[in-house]
Design a protein around this motif. Structure first.
Motif, PDB file in Angstrom:
ATOM      1  N   SER A  39       0.828  -1.215   0.000  1.00 55.37           N
ATOM      2  CA  SER A  39       0.000   0.000   0.000  1.00 55.37           C
ATOM      3  C   SER A  39       0.860   1.262   0.000  1.00 55.37           C
ATOM      4  N   ARG A  40       1.997   1.209   0.697  1.00 58.47           N
ATOM      5  CA  ARG A  40       2.888   2.376   0.690  1.00 58.47           C
ATOM      6  C   ARG A  40       3.515   2.585  -0.686  1.00 58.47           C
ATOM      7  N   PHE A  41       3.848   1.477  -1.348  1.00 53.22           N
ATOM      8  CA  PHE A  41       4.386   1.573  -2.708  1.00 53.22           C
ATOM      9  C   PHE A  41       3.331   2.125  -3.663  1.00 53.22           C
ATOM     10  N   LEU A  42       2.106   1.620  -3.554  1.00 53.84           N
ATOM     11  CA  LEU A  42       1.030   2.101  -4.422  1.00 53.84           C
ATOM     12  C   LEU A  42       0.746   3.578  -4.188  1.00 53.84           C
ATOM     13  N   GLY A 135       0.401  -5.193 -11.387  1.00 53.31           N
ATOM     14  CA  GLY A 135       1.637  -4.604 -11.885  1.00 53.31           C
ATOM     15  C   GLY A 135       1.460  -3.934 -13.230  1.00 53.31           C
ATOM     16  N   LEU A 136       0.727  -4.586 -14.128  1.00 54.44           N
ATOM     17  CA  LEU A 136       0.514  -4.020 -15.459  1.00 54.44           C
ATOM     18  C   LEU A 136      -0.411  -2.818 -15.424  1.00 54.44           C
ATOM     19  N   ALA A 137      -1.294  -2.752 -14.421  1.00 57.67           N
ATOM     20  CA  ALA A 137      -2.211  -1.610 -14.320  1.00 57.67           C
ATOM     21  C   ALA A 137      -1.457  -0.296 -14.176  1.00 57.67           C
ATOM     22  N   ALA A 138      -0.262  -0.360 -13.565  1.00 58.80           N
ATOM     23  CA  ALA A 138       0.550   0.851 -13.424  1.00 58.80           C
ATOM     24  C   ALA A 138       0.969   1.417 -14.776  1.00 58.80           C
ATOM     25  N   PHE A 139       0.974   0.543 -15.808  1.00 56.83           N
ATOM     26  CA  PHE A 139       1.331   0.960 -17.171  1.00 56.83           C
ATOM     27  C   PHE A 139       0.099   1.069 -18.070  1.00 56.83           C
ATOM     28  N   PRO A 174      -9.638  -0.112 -12.814  1.00 51.61           N
ATOM     29  CA  PRO A 174     -10.068   0.671 -11.650  1.00 51.61           C
ATOM     30  C   PRO A 174      -8.989   0.791 -10.583  1.00 51.61           C
ATOM     31  N   ARG A 175      -9.004   1.913  -9.893  1.00 48.84           N
ATOM     32  CA  ARG A 175      -8.207   2.128  -8.699  1.00 48.84           C
ATOM     33  C   ARG A 175      -9.166   2.415  -7.553  1.00 48.84           C
ATOM     34  N   PRO A 176      -8.753   2.140  -6.322  1.00 50.88           N
ATOM     35  CA  PRO A 176      -9.653   2.409  -5.192  1.00 50.88           C
ATOM     36  C   PRO A 176     -10.223   3.819  -5.183  1.00 50.88           C
ATOM     37  N   ILE A 177      -9.420   4.810  -5.563  1.00 52.79           N
ATOM     38  CA  ILE A 177      -9.889   6.191  -5.534  1.00 52.79           C
ATOM     39  C   ILE A 177     -11.018   6.433  -6.531  1.00 52.79           C
ATOM     40  N   HIS A 178     -11.133   5.594  -7.570  1.00 55.18           N
ATOM     41  CA  HIS A 178     -12.191   5.762  -8.561  1.00 55.18           C
ATOM     42  C   HIS A 178     -13.585   5.503  -7.985  1.00 55.18           C
ATOM     43  N   PHE A 179     -13.655   4.777  -6.870  1.00 49.95           N
ATOM     44  CA  PHE A 179     -14.966   4.484  -6.285  1.00 49.95           C
ATOM     45  C   PHE A 179     -15.605   5.727  -5.678  1.00 49.95           C
ATOM     46  N   LEU A 180     -14.827   6.802  -5.548  1.00 50.81           N
ATOM     47  CA  LEU A 180     -15.407   8.064  -5.096  1.00 50.81           C
ATOM     48  C   LEU A 180     -16.260   8.712  -6.178  1.00 50.81           C
ATOM     49  N   GLU A 181     -16.258   8.135  -7.385  1.00 55.41           N
ATOM     50  CA  GLU A 181     -17.115   8.633  -8.454  1.00 55.41           C
ATOM     51  C   GLU A 181     -18.527   8.046  -8.364  1.00 55.41           C
ATOM     52  N   LEU A 182     -18.737   7.084  -7.479  1.00 56.80           N
ATOM     53  CA  LEU A 182     -20.055   6.476  -7.307  1.00 56.80           C
ATOM     54  C   LEU A 182     -21.003   7.446  -6.598  1.00 56.80           C
ATOM     55  N   PRO A 183     -22.306   7.255  -6.757  1.00 60.48           N
ATOM     56  CA  PRO A 183     -23.278   8.073  -6.014  1.00 60.48           C
ATOM     57  C   PRO A 183     -23.378   7.577  -4.567  1.00 60.48           C
ATOM     58  N   TYR A 184     -22.563   8.130  -3.688  1.00 63.12           N
ATOM     59  CA  TYR A 184     -22.462   7.607  -2.332  1.00 63.12           C
ATOM     60  C   TYR A 184     -22.798   8.669  -1.299  1.00 63.12           C
ATOM     61  N   THR A 185     -22.986   8.206  -0.067  1.00 59.06           N
ATOM     62  CA  THR A 185     -23.023   9.069   1.104  1.00 59.06           C
ATOM     63  C   THR A 185     -21.823   8.705   1.963  1.00 59.06           C
ATOM     64  N   CYS A 186     -20.988   9.678   2.297  1.00 54.03           N
ATOM     65  CA  CYS A 186     -19.839   9.424   3.158  1.00 54.03           C
ATOM     66  C   CYS A 186     -20.317   9.363   4.607  1.00 54.03           C
TER      67      CYS A 186
END
Length: 205
Positions: A39-42, A135-139, A174-186
């Motif tokens: 996670s630190r590397f990502l 690994g390939l997703a980084a490219f 997808p990346r985890p941060i992309h899920f913030l594009e969903l219609p959500y309530t924090c």
């Protein structure tokens, strides 16, 4: 790792009985930063505050589902896992920070998700972590193989295959941060170890 049950009851949930209100049911997408080596590397690569994502069916988050470490002390063995603040990787990395996204779904969609997770748990040993794909997703290269996922591939696949409204916005890689594009309530941001299901909703970022 928690033992696998053979029935279709996931995380203590039961088939929706129509008594949760006219707005249907809720599911929870939990984006997190655990502090593991990966996670630190990502975080260095993506520059995103969250680099892991899990799915929960209950607001208490006592059982979440994702692809990650099977053994919290072994970063090289990954697969389909149940996660919790009370055990496993999240317990070992107690400084894990999270953002908890609540999504409204219909009873039918909730039941699809519940059954899909139960089916995967029943065949848990056949699922493996998609290290090559990650690994390939980084490219910006997409690589998929049957029964192999990394965390964001898994959550995206569940949401889209079970027809969660708004999930079509998720990108091909997808990346985890992309899920913030969903219609959500924090409903929470902060340390997972401090989380309580009674916290009031928080403004979306």
């Amino acid at each position: 790792m928690r033992p696998v049950t053979s029935d279709l009851s996931v995380s203590g949930t039961q088939p929706y009985n129509g008594h949760e209100g006219s707005d249907g049911c809720k599911i929870y997408v939990v984006v997190s930063q655990t502090g593991t080596i990966l996670s630190r590397f990502l975080k260095l690569v993506t520059r995103a505050p969250y680099n892991h994502v899990s799915l929960a069916l209950s607001r208490d988050l006592q059982t979440m589902y994702s692809f990650g470490r099977v053994n919290p002390y072994n970063p090289f063995l990954g697969g389909f896992v149940r996660e919790s603040p009370s055990y496993g990787t999240f317990k070992r990395f107690s400084q894990t920070t999270v953002m908890v996204l609540e999504l409204a779904v219909s009873a039918e969609v909730y039941e699809r998700i519940r059954c899909r997770l139960a089916e995967m748990l029943a065949e848990q040993k056949k699922y493996h972590y998609n290290y090559i794909g990650l690994g390939l997703a980084a490219f910006h290269i997409r690589w998929q193989q049957k029964y192999r996922f990394y965390c964001s591939e898994f959550v995206k696949d569940i949401l889209q295959s079970c027809r969660v409204s708004g999930a079509e916005c998720l990108r091909g890689i997808p990346r985890p941060i992309h899920f913030l594009e969903l219609p959500y309530t924090c409903i929470y941001t902060g340390k997972l170890s401090d989380y309580s299901p009674s916290f009031p909703e928080q403004p979306a970022l």
